[in-house]
Scaffold this motif. Structure first.
Motif, mmCIF file in Angstrom:
data_model
loop_
_atom_site.group_PDB
_atom_site.id
_atom_site.type_symbol
_atom_site.label_atom_id
_atom_site.label_comp_id
_atom_site.label_asym_id
_atom_site.label_seq_id
_atom_site.Cartn_x
_atom_site.Cartn_y
_atom_site.Cartn_z
ATOM 1 N N ARG A 73 0.122 4.339 -0.641
ATOM 2 C CA ARG A 73 -0.486 5.506 -0.011
ATOM 3 C C ARG A 73 -0.364 5.464 1.509
ATOM 4 N NH1 ARG A 73 -6.290 6.003 -2.911
ATOM 5 N NH2 ARG A 73 -6.162 3.734 -2.625
ATOM 6 N N ALA A 74 -0.464 4.259 2.071
ATOM 7 C CA ALA A 74 -0.341 4.132 3.523
ATOM 8 C C ALA A 74 1.072 4.493 3.980
ATOM 9 C CB ALA A 74 -0.698 2.717 3.959
ATOM 10 N N ASP A 126 0.838 -1.192 0.000
ATOM 11 C CA ASP A 126 0.000 0.000 0.000
ATOM 12 C C ASP A 126 0.878 1.249 0.000
ATOM 13 O OD1 ASP A 126 -1.848 2.027 0.405
ATOM 14 O OD2 ASP A 126 -3.014 0.905 1.882
#
Length: 215
Positions: free
Chosen positions: A166-167, A164
Motif C-alpha cells: 500500500r505504501a 508494504d
C-alpha cells in the motif's frame, strides 16, 4: 553529502543486501531538490543474472529465488537518459529519449529513498527498486507498469524486498497527482537537456563498483 556536477557516480539497486544492478552516470546537479544524474549511451553497467545468464524478468520469481547468481557486466544499450532522485522521496523520475535524443516520456521508478556513499575516489547512491512503476507521457496521461510482476512477487514475502504494497502504491499515486497537475518535475524541466560535450563515457566500471551496499 553532496556530489559535484560532472562527477562520475554509481546508481545501484540493492535487494535484501545484494546488488541487483549498477549504472554509471555523471552528476548534472545536486541541490535541495535532489540529485540529477545523466546516463549516457554505452555507459558501463552490471546486472544480476542466474548461472544460466538470465535476468530476473526472464524467469518466474519462484525460479529466481532458488537460483544462484552473478553480476554480468555490459553497457547501457538505450539512448541517454536522466534520472532525478528527489530528496527524501520514495521514487525517482527518469527522462527517456529516442535515438535522435528527443524527449519521449517520463518514467517514475518507485524505490526506497537512496543511501549515499563516498569512498573518495568513487561515490554513488544505493536504492531498493520496488518494481512497480508509472509511465507518464508528454500530455500527462499515465499508466502503471509491471503490475503483474509486482503482484507475483508480493506472494512470496519471505523472499521479496517490498514489505508494504500500500505504501508503494500510495507513493505512485502521489507522484501521479503531480504529473496530472503538470507540476515539477513534470513541467518541462530538463526535457531539452543536453550533456556537455566534454563528458566522456568510461569503457568499464570503475574499481570498487561492487563494494558492499550502503543500505
Amino acid at each position: 553529502m553532496s556530489f559535484e556536477p560532472g562527477r562520475l557516480i554509481l546508481h545501484r539497486n540493492v535487494r535484501r543486501g545484494r546488488i541487483g544492478w549498477v549504472r554509471t552516470g555523471r552528476v548534472v546537479s545536486d541541490d535541495e531538490r535532489g540529485l540529477l544524474i545523466h546516463v549516457a549511451r554505452d555507459s558501463p553497467v552490471a546486472s544480476e543474472v542466474t548461472a544460466a545468464g538470465l535476468g530476473m524478468r526472464a524467469v518466474p520469481f519462484t525460479e529466481w529465488i532458488t537460483s544462484s547468481y552473478r553480476l554480468a557486466q555490459a553497457t547501457w544499450q538505450g539512448p541517454s537518459l536522466l534520472k532525478f532522485l528527489p530528496t527524501g522521496a520514495a521514487h525517482s523520475v527518469w527522462w527517456f529519449r529516442d535515438d535522435e535524443d528527443r524527449f519521449t516520456n517520463w518514467y517514475v521508478n518507485l524505490e526506497e529513498p537512496g543511501v549515499r556513499w563516498d569512498d573518495g575516489t568513487l561515490a554513488g547512491v544505493d536504492v531498493t527498486d520496488q518494481d512497480l512503476d508509472v509511465i507518464v507521457r508528454p500530455d500527462r496521461r499515465w499508466s502503471w507498469k509491471d503490475e503483474d510482476e509486482f503482484s507475483e512477487r508480493l506472494a512470496f514475502p519471505e523472499h521479496y524486498w517490498v514489505a508494504d504494497e500500500r505504501a508503494v502504491r500510495a507513493e505512485g499515486e502521489r507522484v501521479i497527482a503531480l504529473a496530472e497537475a503538470g507540476e515539477f518535475p513534470f513541467d518541462g524541466t530538463w526535457c531539452d537537456f543536453q550533456a556537455p560535450p566534454d563528458w566522456d563515457t568510461p569503457d568499464r566500471l570503475p574499481p570498487g563498483w561492487d563494494r558492499p551496499p550502503a543500505r
